[in-house]
Design an enzyme around this catalytic site. Structure first.
Site, mmCIF file in Angstrom:
data_model
loop_
_atom_site.group_PDB
_atom_site.id
_atom_site.type_symbol
_atom_site.label_atom_id
_atom_site.label_comp_id
_atom_site.label_asym_id
_atom_site.label_seq_id
_atom_site.Cartn_x
_atom_site.Cartn_y
_atom_site.Cartn_z
ATOM 1 N N GLY A 41 -11.372 11.587 31.533
ATOM 2 C CA GLY A 41 -10.180 11.901 30.743
ATOM 3 C C GLY A 41 -9.929 10.884 29.641
ATOM 4 O O GLY A 41 -10.828 10.131 29.272
ATOM 5 N N GLY A 46 -15.854 11.081 21.172
ATOM 6 C CA GLY A 46 -17.133 10.999 21.899
ATOM 7 C C GLY A 46 -17.220 12.105 22.938
ATOM 8 O O GLY A 46 -18.206 12.855 22.997
ATOM 9 N N HIS A 47 -16.159 12.254 23.744
ATOM 10 C CA HIS A 47 -16.142 13.332 24.733
ATOM 11 C C HIS A 47 -16.234 14.696 24.035
ATOM 12 O O HIS A 47 -16.923 15.595 24.501
ATOM 13 C CB HIS A 47 -14.830 13.320 25.527
ATOM 14 C CG HIS A 47 -14.584 12.077 26.323
ATOM 15 N ND1 HIS A 47 -13.581 11.200 26.029
ATOM 16 C CD2 HIS A 47 -15.218 11.571 27.406
ATOM 17 C CE1 HIS A 47 -13.582 10.218 26.912
ATOM 18 N NE2 HIS A 47 -14.574 10.406 27.752
ATOM 19 N N GLY A 160 -23.170 10.998 27.793
ATOM 20 C CA GLY A 160 -23.322 10.256 26.544
ATOM 21 C C GLY A 160 -24.354 9.136 26.659
ATOM 22 O O GLY A 160 -24.454 8.476 27.698
ATOM 23 N N GLN A 161 -25.091 8.943 25.573
ATOM 24 C CA GLN A 161 -26.047 7.831 25.498
ATOM 25 C C GLN A 161 -25.314 6.488 25.503
ATOM 26 O O GLN A 161 -25.879 5.466 25.829
ATOM 27 C CB GLN A 161 -26.912 7.998 24.237
ATOM 28 C CG GLN A 161 -27.890 6.880 23.946
ATOM 29 C CD GLN A 161 -28.890 6.672 25.080
ATOM 30 O OE1 GLN A 161 -29.487 7.629 25.567
ATOM 31 N NE2 GLN A 161 -29.070 5.423 25.498
ATOM 32 N N LYS A 162 -24.011 6.526 25.166
ATOM 33 C CA LYS A 162 -23.249 5.279 25.157
ATOM 34 C C LYS A 162 -23.358 4.576 26.499
ATOM 35 O O LYS A 162 -23.469 3.368 26.579
ATOM 36 C CB LYS A 162 -21.780 5.565 24.839
ATOM 37 C CG LYS A 162 -21.056 4.337 24.363
ATOM 38 C CD LYS A 162 -19.596 4.384 24.691
ATOM 39 C CE LYS A 162 -19.388 3.981 26.098
ATOM 40 N NZ LYS A 162 -18.076 3.672 26.518
#
Ligand code: AMP
Length: 520
Positions: A41, A46-47, A160-162
């Site tokens: 949440g 990005g989300h 995500g790649q993050k």
């Protein structure tokens, strides 16, 4: 959009949709493909990029929102982690999400005094990088993600790649525990300053945000050195450390270079390496990473039927000295093997077994007029795969999902070394989403009809009228872009080239110029 907080409601929703009982006008009858985006949440851009990608690729998109107590250490920010359900709900609604699953910890069986089963990924992946200072974190992630996979049963799940270490561990989880789920890694979305977006950025003051931008700047410095030929970990990491040292408000926890899939330390980058950073800025613990690849570039060419993809791909490969990955020839080779083995074309399990145990080899042809040479299980089938019998059955074989999955695996294995040109309908979105150059080759329906008519005339065949050809091309376009398996998709980062009025040589030259501009 629906919001569910209980397992019972989620299961009921699925049950009804499977039976098509709660469909509204225009809604699909069955849950034909489900995309899951797991989050904690406090959604940000990005989300939303993950949700957007899931929306493009699935009929049903489920976003889970769950601040997972199992992945927080006793001194970490579980209590203060931002919880903004109403805002998240509005964002999901706008993004076209079908349902949010936002259970309580109790609903997922996490309660004081109750010890639940846990999923334990290999220590070699969980005890490194962030795992060193966050013991139990990745076990908590793997356990909850496994529960979400079992509850939601998605076809694809988006990460995500993050969070590069998390992505590697989830890929490994899915592989080792045989989840029939495709894990889609999505690029890191950043603030204009370069700071990776994160829910924890809310803990930063504006000044700290500016300071935190040094993380990405330091990774970019390493990338510049890498592009100039530096391959040694010790030198690349020193560049990152020096840049980080400029901002004293940033306390570095670690800077390391690892192989992005296994997370093993890398001393010298042969194929690829991930530089990962964790640091503290004010009240926030921030992470970031960059993947450096030393492979030769991949050129992905997608587009509708009749846009000239295969001719152009062949010419581009020949001109640039790259391998033309003739995926059509691969499907033909497998079709030949099915026919040769006497297996019924409708016996899907037998074909799946054959596909997953076969070895296909391709070699670049010597001249443009020669086809790519093909071997299957060490037998050369270059000529055999061009028979009418193979042609008649290839699309039935290529539409079987087990076949596509296996050939995708083989294609991606070739892709690891790079240096190839591939064409199709979902090469840039699905087969090689990290291709260095993505082209979307199109032509108007009228132009393609005209070209096809010319082809028929050259072959001395009786041709249809232009109107008939236009109608059949438009119908084929519609089917190709709406079919369930590998639909035609333009990647968000693809460059569109409309070939109306251009010769093959002109199109090829355009692509070669783009390659030199963007790749070398
Ligand atoms: P979180 O809510 O932090 O657990 O993140 C949920 C998912 O969003 C994870 O797969 C993250 O890797 C992904 N994610 C978080 N931040 C970004 C970002 N800046 N760019 C792309 N994906 C992100």
């Amino acid at each position: 959009m629906r919001l569910f907080t209980t397992v019972a409601a989620l299961r009921c929703y699925y049950e009804l949709r499977r039976k098509g009982q709660n469909k509204s006008a225009g809604e699909l009858n069955a849950l034909s493909s489900i995309g899951l985006v797991p989050t904690m949440g406090a959604l940000h851009a990005g989300h939303l990029s993950l949700i957007e990608r899931a929306r493009q690729e699935n009929d049903t998109v489920i976003v889970s929102i769950f601040v997972n107590p199992l992945q927080f250490g006793p001194t970490e920010d579980y209590q203060s982690y931002p919880r903004t359900l109403e805002r998240d709900r509005a964002l999901c609604e706008q993004a076209g999400v079908d349902a949010i699953f936002a259970p309580t910890a109790k609903e997922l069986g996490i309660e004081q005094g109750y010890t639940s089963c846990q999923v334990v990924p290999p220590a070699s992946m969980t005890d490194v990088l962030c795992g060193k200072s966050r013991p139990g974190h990745f076990q908590g992630v793997a356990t909850i993600v496994t529960k979400l996979f079992n509850l939601v049963q998605p076809d694809k799940a988006y990460f995500g790649q993050k969070d590069g270490q998390q992505l590697a561990i989830i890929r490994r989880l899915v592989q080792d525990l045989n989840f029939p789920i495709e894990i889609v890694g999505c690029p890191t979305v950043r603030e204009p300053s370069g700071l990776a977006m994160s829910s924890r950025n809310q803990y930063l003051t504006p000044e700290q945000k500016e300071q935190a931008a040094v993380l990405y700047r330091s990774l970019q410095q390493a990338e510049i050195a890498f592009k100039a030929g530096e391959r040694l970990a010790e030198n690349l990491l020193e560049i990152v450390r020096q840049e980080l040292a400029i901002i004293s408000a940033v306390t570095v926890e670690y800077v390391e270079l690892v192989e992005p899939n296994t997370l093993m330390p890398v001393e010298k980058i042969e194929e690829q390496g991930m530089i990962a950073i964790a640091s503290r800025v004010g009240a926030a613990r921030l992470i970031d990473n960059i993947v450096l690849r030393s492979r030769q570039p991949i050129v992905a060419i997608d587009g509708p039927a009749g846009a000239g993809k295969s001719t152009v791909a062949r010419q581009v490969a020949a001109a640039l000295g790259l391998v033309y990955l003739d995926t059509g020839a691969m499907y033909r080779a497998l079709t030949w093997l099915v026919l040769e083995s006497g297996i019924d074309i409708n016996d899907l399990p037998a074909i799946a077994e054959l596909a997953s145990s076969c070895q296909i080899q391709l070699a670049s042809s010597t001249g443009l007029d020669n086809p790519v040479r093909v071997w299957i299980n060490d037998r050369e089938v270059t000529q055999d795969i061009r028979t009418l019998e193979v042609t008649a059955h290839v699309s039935a074989i290529a539409s079987q999902s087990a076949v596509r999955q296996e050939l995708l695996r083989q294609q991606q294995r070739w892709g690891q070394k790079g240096g190839l040109v591939a064409e199709g309908r979902d090469i840039g979105t699905h087969v090689f989403p990290d291709a260095e150059l993505k082209i979307f080759l199109t032509a108007s329906v009228q132009e393609r009809a005209r070209r096809r008519q010319q082809d028929f005339e050259h072959q001395g065949q009786i041709t249809l009228t232009l109107e008939q050809l236009e109608k059949s091309i438009a119908e084929r376009d519609f089917l190709d872009s709406t079919r369930e398996l590998a639909p035609l998709q333009k990647a968000a980062d693809a460059i569109e080239i409309c070939t109306d009025g251009l010769s093959i040589a002109e199109v090829t030259d355009k692509i070669i110029a783009l390659y030199h501009k963007l790749c070398y």
